[in-house]
Design a protein around this motif. Structure first.
Motif: not given
Ligand code: FAD
Length: 509
Positions: A54-60
């Motif tokens: 999900v998109p928060p993976f890119l924040q990780l």
């Protein structure tokens, strides 16, 4: 009072959970606070699924300072704009659950509410026609929305489809170069102190590993949190009756589509996760209704490409640990619980679990007040996701098998029932605190499942209604024209982040 800071943290397990935990700690603490050792066994191996994010993976990735395109290349990743759901409300029906926004507010009014009234007055175009991610996915096109400010696709969002084994390898290299020690070996025994805290691990070859704090990333085995500390497991299978998956990897047929497919089946659902070099597929099903052999046959009949490895059976039990953090053991990943991967949320719960750990970081005494607050927050996340997944089932109109009749009529968690009842009044939603799934996610799934509120919020009546339809049409056409000018998803990958072809499997001598 004298403080006893943590001197050493030991992570047990080197799947996605273990290496995400190691990577974020290594980056966060930069060798300053405590020593980190990870123990894993190549003989036991990892679960090898878990490839849609999900998109928060890119924040990780951003927090770790990892270049997104390098990561995409190294993990054979493709881009994901959302999930296409087929056959969920009825056989033959489909809807898209996109990442990012759907439409833009009309003045001060929420787009969904304005659209709801327009629709009640005969406006013909579906809600998802206004979602940039849905339209890009439908057209098989892709661009990075955040690189397009001021355009009609700027409010879309995206995530990745990744090769699970390559992610673990990538993060392992990342963590090891930042000082994490890796120990290969099978943990045979876990020794505890008189106060019940875990003291040390004994490996099969006799070596011992001691630490002040342990992170249990041993997967479904839950070696420390379950087997050693005896923390119970809250079972949610009466709401989510699927308890097994058959997984198989296949060759790609054509360029990878920029979305995950979740296609309902007679006794569960099938996923397709497209990567650059292959696709991941699986049938998640209820073993009360279908055998492994039958599920495997259905899956192999339906996958598009030729299998590149034999199918694998993955049993699971939906639910969560009664306490995710107990004494000096924190469970991360499958050891902490599992909700079926319909919205690709398990990896998200891994880095969420680590974020909260940093927030409540203990000393060696592990004050139970910190663990209690941690457990309360993680439970809120687990329950939020659980209810959102149940929503996909309980709103079905399908009655064609015992499985669908059960999920359609089962008693729901009271909070979910309250949310659905409220939505049916006039589209109002219960707002979550710091929730993963926001209003637009609930609206997309409820609308996709054909749940139509009885009315709309009366605030919409302020709008000069005769102007709304033409305004919607203009927005829709601008979006379509803009997306029509974008390149395909395959072209985007080829131009910016194509992975080198994978090495062929080694031939036996
Ligand atoms: P594992 O990968 O099982 O790793 C466990 C580790 O512990 C291994 O390194 C193993 O060697 C080690 N270990 C165990 N016992 C011992 C021992 N005695 N001694 C030494 N080492 C030991 N998540 C998503 O976000 N998206 C998805 O699309 C998705 N799809 C999924 C589909 C299915 C069918 C399932 C079951 C899960 C899916 N998940 C998905 C969840 C995802 O796979 C996991 O959250 C993720 O892989 C993390 O797993 P893990 O690291 O906790 O466990």
């Amino acid at each position: 009072m004298e403080r006893r800071p943590l001197k050493k943290v030991c992570i047990v397990g080197g799947g996605t959970a273990g290496w995400v935990a190691a990577a974020v700690m290594a980056e966060h603490f930069r060798g300053k606070l405590f020593e980190i050792e990870l123990v894993e066994s190549d003989d036991i191996g990892t679960i090898g699924v878990g490839e849609s994010t999900v998109p928060p993976f890119l924040q990780l990735l951003a927090k770790l300072g990892i270049n997104e395109q390098d990561f995409v290349r190294e993990t054979q990743a493709s881009f994901k704009l959302g999930i296409e759901f087929q056959n969920w409300s009825e056989k033959g029906e489909r809807y898209f659950h996109p990442f990012g926004e759907v439409g833009a507010p009309v003045g001060l009014t929420d787009f969904y509410q304005a659209w709801l009234k327009a629709r009640a007055h005969g406006y013909p175009h579906p809600f998802q026609d206004f979602a940039p991610a849905s339209v890009m996915a439908r057209e098989g096109r892709f661009t990075l929305p955040h690189k397009m400010p001021g355009t009609p696709v700027a409010t879309a969002s995206y995530a990745l489809h990744v090769d699970a084994k390559r992610v673990a390898a990538f993060l392992r290299a990342f963590a090891e170069t930042r000082g994490v020690t890796r120990t290969e070996g099978i943990v045979d025994e876990v020794q505890t102190r008189a106060d019940g805290f875990v003291d040390r691990l004994r490996l099969r070859d006799g070596r011992e590993v001691s630490a002040d704090f342990f992170i249990d990333c041993s997967g479904f085995r839950a070696l420390l949190i379950g087997k050693t500390l005896g923390v119970g497991y809250e079972d949610w299978s009466h709401w989510l009756p699927c308890d097994r998956a058959i997984a198989v990897q296949t060759q790609n047929v054509g360029p990878p589509p920029p979305y995950t497919l979740a296609q309902a089946q007679d006794f569960g659902w099938r996923w397709r996760i497209p990567l650059q070099h292959r696709a991941g597929n699986g049938y998640v099903f209820s073993s009360a209704h279908l055998s492994d052999d039958e599920a495997t046959a259905v899956l192999l009949r339906q996958v598009e490409g030729a299998p590149v490895a034999p199918p694998m059976v993955v049993p699971f039990r939906t639910g969560m640990r009664e306490q995710i953090w107990h004494r000096n053991v924190l469970a991360i990943g499958l050891a902490s619980g599992f909700i079926e991967p319909l919205e690709s949320t398990a990896i998200h719960l891994i880095y969420r679990g680590m974020d909260f750990f940093f927030r409540y970081l203990p000393d060696a005494d592990c004050d139970p007040a910190l663990a209690a607050e941690y457990n309360r927050r993680m439970r809120a996340d687990y329950e939020e996701i659980r209810d959102f997944i149940i929503l996909h089932y309980c709103t079905t109109r399908r009655e064609d098998t015992a499985f669908w009749r059960y999920v359609r009529t089962m008693e729901l968690p009271p909070e979910l029932q309250r949310k659905i009842d409220l939505f049916k009044v006039n589209g109002a939603l219960v707002e979550g605190l710091d929730a993963l799934f926001r209003d637009v996610n609930w609206q997309s799934v409820l609308d996709g499942m054909g749940i139509v509120p009885r009315s709309w919020n009366p605030l919409v009546d302020r709008l000069p209604f005769e102007r709304v339809g033409p305004e919607f049409d203009r927005a829709r056409q601008t979006l379509e024209t803009f997306i029509g000018g974008l390149g395909g998803h395959g072209e985007f990958i080829a131009r910016h982040c194509a992975a080198p072809p994978p090495e062929p499997p080694a031939r036996a001598a």
